[in-house]
Design a protein around this motif. Sequence first.
Motif, PDB file in Angstrom:
ATOM      1  N   GLN A 195       0.850  -1.187   0.000  1.00 27.13           N
ATOM      2  CA  GLN A 195       0.000   0.000   0.000  1.00 27.13           C
ATOM      3  C   GLN A 195       0.884   1.234   0.000  1.00 27.13           C
ATOM      4  O   GLN A 195       2.024   1.204   0.453  1.00 27.13           O
ATOM      5  CB  GLN A 195      -0.888  -0.008   1.249  1.00 27.13           C
ATOM      6  CG  GLN A 195      -1.954  -1.071   1.196  1.00 27.13           C
ATOM      7  CD  GLN A 195      -2.842  -1.028   2.431  1.00 27.13           C
ATOM      8  OE1 GLN A 195      -2.566  -0.307   3.376  1.00 27.13           O
ATOM      9  NE2 GLN A 195      -3.903  -1.812   2.385  1.00 27.13           N
TER      10      GLN A 195
ATOM     11  N   ASP B  25       2.574   2.001   3.193  1.00 33.36           N
ATOM     12  CA  ASP B  25       3.762   1.196   3.490  1.00 33.36           C
ATOM     13  C   ASP B  25       4.954   1.668   2.672  1.00 33.36           C
ATOM     14  O   ASP B  25       6.086   1.692   3.157  1.00 33.36           O
ATOM     15  CB  ASP B  25       3.480  -0.280   3.174  1.00 33.36           C
ATOM     16  CG  ASP B  25       2.433  -0.851   4.118  1.00 33.36           C
ATOM     17  OD1 ASP B  25       2.463  -0.480   5.299  1.00 33.36           O
ATOM     18  OD2 ASP B  25       1.593  -1.648   3.654  1.00 33.36           O
ATOM     19  N   ILE B  26       4.680   2.031   1.432  1.00 29.80           N
ATOM     20  CA  ILE B  26       5.771   2.490   0.578  1.00 29.80           C
ATOM     21  C   ILE B  26       6.387   3.755   1.162  1.00 29.80           C
ATOM     22  O   ILE B  26       7.605   3.915   1.213  1.00 29.80           O
ATOM     23  CB  ILE B  26       5.247   2.741  -0.855  1.00 29.80           C
ATOM     24  CG1 ILE B  26       4.871   1.407  -1.511  1.00 29.80           C
ATOM     25  CG2 ILE B  26       6.281   3.485  -1.683  1.00 29.80           C
ATOM     26  CD1 ILE B  26       4.154   1.556  -2.830  1.00 29.80           C
TER      27      ILE B  26
ATOM     28  N   GLU C 287       8.247   3.206   4.576  1.00 33.53           N
ATOM     29  CA  GLU C 287       9.409   2.322   4.534  1.00 33.53           C
ATOM     30  C   GLU C 287      10.740   3.033   4.828  1.00 33.53           C
ATOM     31  O   GLU C 287      11.480   2.613   5.717  1.00 33.53           O
ATOM     32  CB  GLU C 287       9.464   1.623   3.177  1.00 33.53           C
ATOM     33  CG  GLU C 287      10.564   0.604   3.078  1.00 33.53           C
ATOM     34  CD  GLU C 287      10.389  -0.251   1.830  1.00 33.53           C
ATOM     35  OE1 GLU C 287      10.677   0.255   0.746  1.00 33.53           O
ATOM     36  OE2 GLU C 287       9.966  -1.399   1.960  1.00 33.53           O
TER      37      GLU C 287
ATOM     38  N   SER D  48      16.843   3.732   0.317  1.00 28.00           N
ATOM     39  CA  SER D  48      16.209   4.150   1.564  1.00 28.00           C
ATOM     40  C   SER D  48      16.892   3.560   2.784  1.00 28.00           C
ATOM     41  O   SER D  48      16.472   3.825   3.906  1.00 28.00           O
ATOM     42  CB  SER D  48      14.739   3.715   1.576  1.00 28.00           C
ATOM     43  OG  SER D  48      14.041   4.454   0.621  1.00 28.00           O
TER      44      SER D  48
ATOM     45  N   LEU E  68      17.259   0.244   3.577  1.00 26.93           N
ATOM     46  CA  LEU E  68      16.743  -1.000   4.129  1.00 26.93           C
ATOM     47  C   LEU E  68      17.840  -2.064   4.141  1.00 26.93           C
ATOM     48  O   LEU E  68      18.678  -2.123   3.242  1.00 26.93           O
ATOM     49  CB  LEU E  68      15.568  -1.506   3.268  1.00 26.93           C
ATOM     50  CG  LEU E  68      14.183  -1.201   3.834  1.00 26.93           C
ATOM     51  CD1 LEU E  68      13.937   0.291   3.765  1.00 26.93           C
ATOM     52  CD2 LEU E  68      13.122  -1.956   3.058  1.00 26.93           C
TER      53      LEU E  68
ATOM     54  N   ARG F 100      15.593  -7.280   5.210  1.00 27.85           N
ATOM     55  CA  ARG F 100      14.289  -6.640   5.104  1.00 27.85           C
ATOM     56  C   ARG F 100      13.840  -6.562   3.648  1.00 27.85           C
ATOM     57  O   ARG F 100      12.674  -6.787   3.333  1.00 27.85           O
ATOM     58  CB  ARG F 100      14.373  -5.241   5.701  1.00 27.85           C
ATOM     59  CG  ARG F 100      13.154  -4.902   6.506  1.00 27.85           C
ATOM     60  CD  ARG F 100      13.309  -3.571   7.174  1.00 27.85           C
ATOM     61  NE  ARG F 100      12.070  -2.812   7.014  1.00 27.85           N
ATOM     62  CZ  ARG F 100      10.951  -3.082   7.667  1.00 27.85           C
ATOM     63  NH1 ARG F 100      10.911  -4.073   8.516  1.00 27.85           N
ATOM     64  NH2 ARG F 100       9.871  -2.358   7.478  1.00 27.85           N
TER      65      ARG F 100
ATOM     66  N   ARG G 165      10.478  -8.333   2.574  1.00 33.15           N
ATOM     67  CA  ARG G 165       9.405  -7.414   2.224  1.00 33.15           C
ATOM     68  C   ARG G 165       9.139  -7.372   0.724  1.00 33.15           C
ATOM     69  O   ARG G 165       7.990  -7.409   0.289  1.00 33.15           O
ATOM     70  CB  ARG G 165       9.825  -6.022   2.687  1.00 33.15           C
ATOM     71  CG  ARG G 165       8.711  -5.191   3.226  1.00 33.15           C
ATOM     72  CD  ARG G 165       9.343  -3.904   3.721  1.00 33.15           C
ATOM     73  NE  ARG G 165       8.515  -2.768   3.348  1.00 33.15           N
ATOM     74  CZ  ARG G 165       7.484  -2.364   4.059  1.00 33.15           C
ATOM     75  NH1 ARG G 165       7.149  -3.015   5.143  1.00 33.15           N
ATOM     76  NH2 ARG G 165       6.778  -1.320   3.679  1.00 33.15           N
ATOM     77  N   HIS G 166      10.180  -7.309  -0.048  1.00 30.22           N
ATOM     78  CA  HIS G 166       9.976  -7.096  -1.476  1.00 30.22           C
ATOM     79  C   HIS G 166      10.123  -8.360  -2.301  1.00 30.22           C
ATOM     80  O   HIS G 166       9.404  -8.579  -3.254  1.00 30.22           O
ATOM     81  CB  HIS G 166      10.954  -6.043  -1.997  1.00 30.22           C
ATOM     82  CG  HIS G 166      10.727  -4.690  -1.410  1.00 30.22           C
ATOM     83  ND1 HIS G 166       9.708  -3.878  -1.801  1.00 30.22           N
ATOM     84  CD2 HIS G 166      11.376  -4.028  -0.433  1.00 30.22           C
ATOM     85  CE1 HIS G 166       9.739  -2.752  -1.105  1.00 30.22           C
ATOM     86  NE2 HIS G 166      10.742  -2.826  -0.252  1.00 30.22           N
TER      87      HIS G 166
END
Lengths: 276, 313, 511, 601
Positions: A106, A109-110, A113, D193, D195, D199, D203-204
């Motif tokens: 969503q 969340d983006i 992050e 970012s 991460l 993660r 997450r991805h």
Amino acid sequence: MTALLTVSDLRLRYPGGGFRKPSPEVLKGVSLEIAPGETLGLVGESGSGKTTLGRAVLGLAAPTGGSMVFGGKDITRMPQRQRRPLAQDLQVVFQDPYTSLNPALQIADILSEPLIAQGVDANEARKRVGELLDRVQLPANAAERYPREFSGGQRQRVAIARAVALKPKLIVCDEPVSALDLTTQARVLELLIELQRSTGVSYLFITHDLSVVRHISHRVAVMYRGELVETGPVAEVTNNPKNEYTQRLLLAAPTADPDRQRERREARRQLLAAAG
Amino acid sequence: MIIFLLRRIGAGLVLIFVVTAFTFFLTYGANIPVARNLLGNSANAEQIATLNAQLGLDKPIFEQYFRWLTSTLHGDLGTSYFTNQPVAEALAARLPVTLSVVVVASIITILVSCALGVASAARGGIIDSILQGISTIAFVFPGIVLGILLVFIFAIQLQWVPAIGYVPFAESPSAWFLSIIMPAVVLCIGGIAAMAAQVRGSLIDELGREYVRTLRSRGTSERSILLKHALRNAAGPALTTFSLQFIGMFGAALFIEKIFALPGYGTYAFNATIQGDLPAMLGVSLFGVGLVVVVNLLVDIAAGWLNPKARTS
Amino acid sequence: MRTKLATRAAAVTIVAAFTLAGCSSGGGSSQNNAAQVDRTLQLAITAPPSNFSIGNWSGGDATLFNSVYEDVLGFGVDGKVEPGIAETWEYNNDRTQLTLHIRKGMKFTDDTPVDAQAVVASLEVARKGASTSQNLSAVTSVKATDGSTVVVALSQPDAALLPSLASTVGAVGATKVLTAESSKLEPVGSGPYVLDKSQTTVGSTYTLVRNDGNWNAKAYPFKKVVVKVIPDATAAQNALRSGQLDVLPAAGTKETVAQFPQSQFTTGENKATAFGALWIVDREGKLVPALKDSRVREAINLAFDRDSIAKNLTGPGSAPTNQVFSPSGQAFSKDFLSKTPFDLDKARKLMAEAGYADGFTVTMPSTPVSTTFESTLTQSLSDIGIKVKWETVPFQDFYPKVFGGNYGMFFMYNGYSGSDAQDVKASLSGIFNPNQNTTPELQKLLAAANSASEADQGAAFRAVNNYLVEQSWNAPLNSTSGYYVASNKVKYTPPVSYGQNVKPYAPADSK
Amino acid sequence: MTTTDIETVVQADAPAKRAGALRRLLRRPLGVMALFILASLIVLGLLEPVLNTHPPTFSSLQHVNAPPGTPGWPFGGDQYGRDIWARVLSSINVSLISALIGAGVGLMVGVGFGLIAGYVGKRTDAVSSWVFNLLMTFPSLVLIIILFPVTGGTFQSTMVIFGFFLAPGIFRLVRNLVVGVRNELYVDAARVSGLSNRRILTRHVLYVVRGPIIISAAFLASAAIGVQAGLAFLGFGAAQVSFGAMTSDAFVNIYSQPVQLVWAAGFLALLNGSLVLLGNAYRDALAAPQATVKRRPRRLLGEAVIKPAVSDTPSSKPAADATSGLLTVRNLWVKYPQPHGSEKAVVRGVSLDVAPGEIVGLVGESGSGKTQTAFSVLGLLPKEASVSADALAVAGESLLDKHAGAMRRLRGSAIAYIPQEPMANLDPSFTIGSQLVEGLSAGMSRREAKDTVLQLLARVGITDPVRTFKSYPHQISGGMAQRVLIAGAVAGRPKLLIADEPTTALDVTIQAEILDLLRDLQGEYGMGVLLVTHNFGVVADLCDRVLVMRSGEMVESGNVRSIFHQPQHPYTRELIASILDEETVRTDPAPGSARTHEEAL
């Protein structure tokens, strides 16, 4: 002069190639500076190395030579782990708004992050999402929706919101408007300029579109085959190019006026005839 | 291309070496009482020790392996403990049987699955549904049952083909064909379904590509688009599937050989295993892996030939 | 013991392959008047022969072996010993010396003569051979006294000697190649057939061509015999149905053979070929102390409903038995069956008397051969408190595990040889008696039986039988014969024992 | 606009409801059926202790070959008097355990290493890919059989080994997916970012590989069940109750008790079939969110036929008489079926004309229907599109109701097409020459055709035509490829050329050359050109007249100068205003540079 980012003699060669035939050098000693609050437009044709330069600054491609100093720190070969705090100051907006957002997440969340990655409390991050959406002129109810429910321009606004979430000092914009429609493109550029004015962020603005560069950049650097061929204030470079390639590039871009375009076409033909 | 081939051959040799060494040490580790099994019930300890010494099984494992390796490199795969037939000779007699079946099955697979896949991709609708049905049934319908059915109809009732056994090609090509056609059909049913689905999928992908539209815009006939352009480009992925199919069929041949009592590689492997016939087992794995290496090499060459990018660089 | 996994099909098939040492050849009726036809006989075997080398025959279907080699003596279809290479033979008075009179003028297929020296040479090899030495363990010397006389000296009388010499043990091969490596796959004998190498694919098809030089060639009507290796029973049936085989001597159960149309096939019951038994090998109680007690062994014997087993589990073509002797022989007695009736009450009482009222646990090997009987065994034994734990044993580990003393008892088949002397010998040796248990009484009874004259042998071995049954030495359960199917083109006479050369086969149109 | 754009158009206002793949699966009858069968079988297996009438190895001598329906022996007895029902239940468990072990090991090994290799890349990837490729080429069945003495023959240990042989397929799948994801821009963004790798993976990456893993798990499970049964059928581990052993037992009895084969083979087929169907259904559910569209059989070959307009598509303007122009379009509608049975119109009553020798620009933003309009004229819309018009004629020849063959002839000669992405529009497997020769109309000898093509290549500015003729598409540059496509388009001397964003994928310098070439060719051949573009620079460079489209409708048309200088429609005005003015250059100083300026002072 305290440049925010100083790139000196940066060289990069992608891994691969054979034993006798190394892969070609993509960056052949590029040097540039970006001051705080400044937009440096980086123009060039495909394969000129402009995107690679952006990726090197972001730490997504490893340089093979030269150095990069950002905010006083040498980031040339910084390991991933040490680089993480750098995300506070260095962010990115990519070209393709369709693949730069994870389709499974969503918008909330983006956007949260990067905040959470930098240690912001999850609730706090959630709250900031609303502000961010507001910043990029998206409705607050966008937070619960998925990227596929937005148009290209709206997605790009989400990507911009993600980039500014941490109040960075530099955003690398890699062709952020080239996939957008004309009307959307203009509005996104307005947004970027507005953000710069209000936050003092710097942009490394990579594009192949000269009119976009004229619109947003303070200074322009022209790249050709891995080298910078010309750098200078935007008015100077676009109105009075010194480099022959820059000239050709400028004349090749068609202008949206039938009569002036005819003149430009003539000028280009003459230039080519002279060169050829 | 030549360097590529040499590299593949090198990798293949490494693979063969690794697998046979693996087989050797594992089977040795299984501590199979070869001599006891060979001599049977009435042999005494002394006779067993003598036989062990004769077979060299009393030697340290590395010495045994070295002996096997050197003799193999000299082309001698040793002699089966249980049939007393040189392993190389046995495999030379048995591989043609299995290969005949597998190759004929492969040819049928390629022809039928291409036809089905093309029809399904081009016509969609009913043919598509039929193909889906066939593939599901083929996947779940035990080949054994099909085998029994075919034997009953064609061998016992109609007596068109023999129920069991293999006739070498050299003896009589027609008898050879009759002796393997049923096993081949049983063997390829599952493969056809998988391959046809693959061909269909790749073809649909290709037909959705832009060059197809451009070809159409030049007035190219649908036939040429489908059979010349799309099929050619779809052949690459299908080929990879096929190579796996081929290897799979080689394993599945074991069941077929049982039903049709074919004296093939599978039965040989089976017997070697349950008897703990070390030389035969090693020969089996050597040839099995060797065959896989060769097939993969051929597939690579074919894929290279199909893909101009790989061919020209 | 080879390649039998796939043959879990029909018990009879397994039995055939399992017939351990001393597979004897039963002679067909010597059809001297049989019309010699140029017909081909097509047979199937479940596993290929491992080798043809004398002394190393490792069991299995002996058709090929006994067709290629002429044995010292031969078997008749009734199980009687008949002349072979030896035309006549006689024992001395105390039966410790056998004199063989060798037939004159015989030749091996390599044209060397079959004489006394050749017989001696082959027997000497057999005396050392891993698979034959035990059969000739009583032999102390074999000598040729002249070109056609061989004298075999024995340390003690051995009633099994003559049947042995009529089986693979008595095979005689050409002296030159007797121990040569080539003899493993290219035998040279003087038998009724020659292995045709050009039409043979080792491991799958063996082709025999009649040796017209054989002394008894007229008794073999088929010019050519093709023997195909078909491990799978259903495949073999299919082959028979489609005309690729002429006979399946062990086609399976009555139900199976009933499926063959009578218009094209003849079916019939074989002679008893083997028996399945729970072999109680730990009679000293080393592993399972309870088994030392003969009351426990008797209780085990009483726990089985042998009639039901024969009727329902193994079905037609099998019969209850509690004896290791063949029902076709003289030592067998139907009356002995009443010595171990199905009587759970008595069995439980015996268990209690022995101190095992609560039973005990025993581990038994589960092999492809035992699967048929496992549930019955588990069930019956648990009825008297014995809990069975089945341990799956890969086939190749079975012998070593039994010899290694890992099991107190196990289920296994043993084949009938056609000779009482051989049958009891087999039952008291090898895996069936790995600890070589014996008792003075048993020794005495065996000695008496072995030295008895032909006329008295039956009674003497029946005494041995009586002792073994009364002592509950083992728990035989079931003898089996199975059924054969023959195409109408071939006439098949079931021999007394399984594992023959091609004597039992004749063209259907001959008499 | 590419096909994906067409799809976007089609899906644009599909209900935004986010039906999960699982829910979509449940909407498929096959999926529901498979799920139901599988669940029932699992329940049967789990309830074995309750449901079975006897232990699976219990045998009753009275029930040898008992017929099905015997009290207490629902499926009858086998040849040893064992309860077939009890054996079926037990076999279900053995099969399920085999599936769990085989697929479990395969998945753990494959997914684990796949994730690592795909994400870490470099040497880790190279080494593990090599190892797994090696494993993949093992003749697994033969090796499992050879290793039989080592495994001791229990089906559990055999399945562990088999699991390793299953792993390479999963490894490849996961690795390739992860490599794909790793190169996605959103993963780059996550990395920027700050991460952590862990993660990013969870997450991805995991999200993307989840579906395919579930699908392959179904297939792996079925493979494991099949192999276990197969080995048991052959007699490996025969003492273990299993479908394979049951099949083998029944095989022996095939002639006397054929029904016994039905139980074993039938249940095995049910189990395997439900797994495979489930996998397939789930894959379809994942792949096609709006798969209900499929109600109509999809013919991939062939194009939509243009129908005369019917009454339910009212003309926006009264149908004009067909003019003598080169291209005449009156009241063109293009509609696509929607998931819920309705139709969505992407072109709504468009009328346009192109005169001979005229270059007409068709502009509009993405989704405006300009490409759909162009493809309608070419007759290249997909089969599911319904196309209708009052009139559609090229050079006086009506295209309405024209059958495929006639359209094809027309496309080969009168109408030609230049696409957007030059590389994607050349067949990678054939040489440039052979592709161009094929396009030439018949009646020409190969020799003539080759000469013609070589001349054409030279004409479109290719410096070494012979070499290009022999080259494969990947051996030439994008600009060259576009020249080749132009050569292919003009080979048939078309009267009408339809160019769909012909320069968008090219660099500006190349774009200028291609525009020059197009202009020259147009003049030389006197073609009429319909140029679809969103670039007003290109319009200004090339076009005589401009048509502006928005949301499937034509909003304005006119002379190129009048459109640029006096746009009438508000939308056109907005478009023109959005063009970044070349004169305005950013002038406000950068705050940072200003500060440096002050500091300098």
